[in-house]
Write a protein that holds these residues in place. Structure first.
Motif, PDB file in Angstrom:
ATOM      1  N   GLU A 251      48.754  55.393 105.028  1.00 13.01           N
ATOM      2  CA  GLU A 251      48.381  56.315 103.621  1.00 13.01           C
ATOM      3  C   GLU A 251      49.876  56.396 102.931  1.00 13.01           C
ATOM      4  O   GLU A 251      49.800  56.697 101.719  1.00 13.01           O
ATOM      5  N   GLU A 252      50.950  55.878 103.466  1.00 14.43           N
ATOM      6  CA  GLU A 252      52.117  56.362 103.164  1.00 14.43           C
ATOM      7  C   GLU A 252      52.501  55.639 101.617  1.00 14.43           C
ATOM      8  O   GLU A 252      53.036  56.234 100.764  1.00 14.43           O
ATOM      9  N   ASN A 253      52.004  54.544 101.794  1.00 15.96           N
ATOM     10  CA  ASN A 253      52.314  53.624 100.406  1.00 15.96           C
ATOM     11  C   ASN A 253      51.633  54.191  99.187  1.00 15.96           C
ATOM     12  O   ASN A 253      51.663  53.637  97.990  1.00 15.96           O
ATOM     13  N   ASN A 254      50.251  54.884  99.345  1.00 14.31           N
ATOM     14  CA  ASN A 254      49.731  55.507  98.395  1.00 14.31           C
ATOM     15  C   ASN A 254      50.193  56.570  97.932  1.00 14.31           C
ATOM     16  O   ASN A 254      49.619  57.171  96.875  1.00 14.31           O
ATOM     17  N   ARG A 255      51.290  57.143  98.308  1.00  9.61           N
ATOM     18  CA  ARG A 255      52.024  58.561  98.009  1.00  9.61           C
ATOM     19  C   ARG A 255      52.767  58.273  96.856  1.00  9.61           C
ATOM     20  O   ARG A 255      53.546  57.686  97.064  1.00  9.61           O
ATOM     21  N   SER A 256      52.435  58.739  95.764  1.00  8.41           N
ATOM     22  CA  SER A 256      53.137  58.640  94.395  1.00  8.41           C
ATOM     23  C   SER A 256      54.709  59.294  94.482  1.00  8.41           C
ATOM     24  O   SER A 256      54.542  60.607  95.252  1.00  8.41           O
ATOM     25  N   VAL A 257      55.592  58.699  93.844  1.00 11.92           N
ATOM     26  CA  VAL A 257      57.035  59.430  93.821  1.00 11.92           C
ATOM     27  C   VAL A 257      57.265  59.332  92.574  1.00 11.92           C
ATOM     28  O   VAL A 257      57.609  58.512  91.895  1.00 11.92           O
ATOM     29  N   TYR A 258      57.387  60.688  92.194  1.00 16.86           N
ATOM     30  CA  TYR A 258      57.532  61.039  90.622  1.00 16.86           C
ATOM     31  C   TYR A 258      59.112  61.397  90.290  1.00 16.86           C
ATOM     32  O   TYR A 258      59.528  62.014  90.878  1.00 16.86           O
ATOM     33  N   VAL A 259      59.504  61.052  89.286  1.00 19.55           N
ATOM     34  CA  VAL A 259      60.706  61.659  88.657  1.00 19.55           C
ATOM     35  C   VAL A 259      60.716  62.753  87.853  1.00 19.55           C
ATOM     36  O   VAL A 259      59.994  63.070  87.177  1.00 19.55           O
ATOM     37  N   ILE A 260      61.153  63.650  88.664  1.00 23.41           N
ATOM     38  CA  ILE A 260      61.375  65.217  88.139  1.00 23.41           C
ATOM     39  C   ILE A 260      62.227  65.361  86.857  1.00 23.41           C
ATOM     40  O   ILE A 260      61.869  65.808  85.559  1.00 23.41           O
ATOM     41  N   THR A 261      63.356  65.071  87.234  1.00 24.55           N
ATOM     42  CA  THR A 261      64.420  65.209  85.999  1.00 24.55           C
ATOM     43  C   THR A 261      65.649  64.529  86.384  1.00 24.55           C
ATOM     44  O   THR A 261      65.791  63.832  87.594  1.00 24.55           O
ATOM     45  N   HIS A 262      66.819  64.374  85.651  1.00 22.74           N
ATOM     46  CA  HIS A 262      67.829  63.611  85.747  1.00 22.74           C
ATOM     47  C   HIS A 262      69.138  64.024  85.189  1.00 22.74           C
ATOM     48  O   HIS A 262      68.812  65.161  84.446  1.00 22.74           O
ATOM     49  N   ASN A 263      70.282  63.456  85.396  1.00 23.38           N
ATOM     50  CA  ASN A 263      71.776  64.068  84.774  1.00 23.38           C
ATOM     51  C   ASN A 263      72.670  62.956  84.884  1.00 23.38           C
ATOM     52  O   ASN A 263      72.683  62.139  85.912  1.00 23.38           O
ATOM     53  N   ILE A 264      73.319  62.804  83.925  1.00 24.57           N
ATOM     54  CA  ILE A 264      74.578  61.894  83.901  1.00 24.57           C
ATOM     55  C   ILE A 264      75.712  62.789  83.459  1.00 24.57           C
ATOM     56  O   ILE A 264      75.708  63.500  82.561  1.00 24.57           O
ATOM     57  N   VAL A 265      76.668  62.512  84.385  1.00 21.72           N
ATOM     58  CA  VAL A 265      77.910  63.058  83.867  1.00 21.72           C
ATOM     59  C   VAL A 265      78.985  61.800  83.746  1.00 21.72           C
ATOM     60  O   VAL A 265      79.256  61.249  84.809  1.00 21.72           O
TER      61      VAL A 265
END
Length: 383
Positions: A5-19
């Motif tokens: 099942e592992e490849n069916n688990r979605s991985v979402y981008v919550i947030t990000h930052n650039i400095v």
């Protein structure tokens, strides 16, 4: 989690930052690019190089370098500034046993070797593992941090590593930070390869003469929590190695093409589903040639493409993350940034280099990277 099942688990981008020298947030950086700005300019710093050189560097009096514990190095403070910016936009459980911290860098505290006498303490302080532990402790992470340092694919590989670990169920959330600062050690190394340009670099251009170096940090936070189901996902990724030469890229492009094709398979996509490409695009003669050939082999030569090296310089371990964040904003805001410095095709297999800000309706993009030692990485993000 049941096996398979592992490849069916979605991985979402919550947030990000650039400095970066262009701004302290992702939004400030994107607006700077929309305004056509570049932070690459002629630098006069005798502590780094005897002669002027083109690079993107922070001002030495930048406030954030003085805002944190003086025992922290410049590199660590930069990482922490980016992490702080990303965490301010979310409420994840930093101290939870399902939250992972990954540090991506190629050089870390290597500049300490220039100013301090050799000792066991110095050897420990230069270690990226030491920096990762210090940064993790400052924020209250309780899980063991992971260090990814694999030349210039480090940022892309860090994202792929986080994706894979979240898929397994071992972690639910990952904070990934990539950073590098420029020192005499770094500049002299690239000078020894005669790889630095005396002007703003020109990715994929006929008159390109080399790269510019840059300082910066980027952070991406990923999660498997379905409450983020409307967010952009990390769909798939893969890495490969040329096994060709310690500093020279593959002469065929087959290995990067292989990483791209494996990433597409991992994401359940094909070449026709890629709306744009964030290229590595270092503006060196051999890397651009190889990358263009690889994209052609992967059937992506007509897909709109940009390189941000003319805006930021090559930020090394931060590049894959900073450039991915800008691409995430391109999807969110429907605007693809141009490639600074590109005017006329300079590769055998032409690619579709974006030369002006372009309105797009994009769902999916590919981020590529290649580095010394023959390493290649490809990661795919999409809605």
């Amino acid at each position: 989690m049941r096996a398979g099942e592992e490849n069916n688990r979605s991985v979402y981008v919550i947030t990000h930052n650039i400095v970066s020298p262009l701004g302290d947030t992702s939004e400030e950086n994107f607006l700077a690019l929309k305004a056509g700005l570049t932070s690459v300019k002629k630098q006069f710093d005798s502590e780094i190089a005897a002669e002027p050189f083109m690079a993107s560097l922070f001002d030495k009096d930048n406030d954030f370098f003085d805002q944190i514990d003086e025992d922290l190095t410049r590199f660590e403070r930069l990482c922490m500034q980016s992490i702080t910016g990303a965490l301010s936009q979310t409420s994840i459980d930093i101290a939870g046993n399902k939250t992972l911290f990954i540090l991506s860098s190629t050089k870390g505290n290597i500049s300490l070797l220039e100013t301090q006498p050799e000792s066991a303490a110095l050897n420990s302080r230069v270690s990226l593992n030491t920096s990762a532990k210090i940064i993790a402790a400052q924020f209250g992470f309780t899980t063991k941090p992971v260090v990814v340092s694999n030349a210039c694919i480090s940022g892309v590989l860090a994202v792929i590593t986080a994706m894979r670990l979240i898929r397994t169920g071992e972690y639910n959330t990952a904070v990934i930070t990539g950073a590098d600062v420029i020192s005499k050690f770094v500049v002299s190394g690239f000078q020894s390869f005669q790889a630095l340009s005396s002007d703003v670099c020109k990715p994929f251009d006929k008159d390109r003469t080399g790269l510019n170096l840059g300082e910066g940090a980027g952070t991406i936070i990923l999660s498997a929590d379905e409450k983020y189901a409307g967010n952009i996902k990390v769909l798939g990724g893969a890495v490969s190695n040329d096994a060709n030469h310690i500093s020279g890229p593959s002469r065929t492009g087959e290995e990067l093409a292989g990483a791209i094709n494996h990433a597409l398979t991992d994401a359940g996509k094909d070449a026709s589903s890629i709306d744009f490409i964030s290229a590595h695009g270092t503006a060196t003669a051999y890397n651009d040639e190889m990358e263009a050939t690889a994209l052609t082999l992967a059937g992506l030569q007509h897909v709109p493409l940009n390189s941000l090296k003319g805006n930021y310089g090559h930020t090394l371990g931060a590049a894959g993350i900073i450039e991915s964040v800008i691409s995430l904003q391109s999807v969110e805001q429907g605007s693809l940034m141009p490639t600074v410095g590109y005017h006329k095709n300079g590769v055998t297999n032409p690619v579709n280099v974006c030369t002006a800000e372009t309105a797009i309706d994009a769902q999916t993009f590919l981020k590529t990277a290649s580095g010394f030692g023959g390493c290649n990485g490809a990661v795919i993000f999409g809605k």
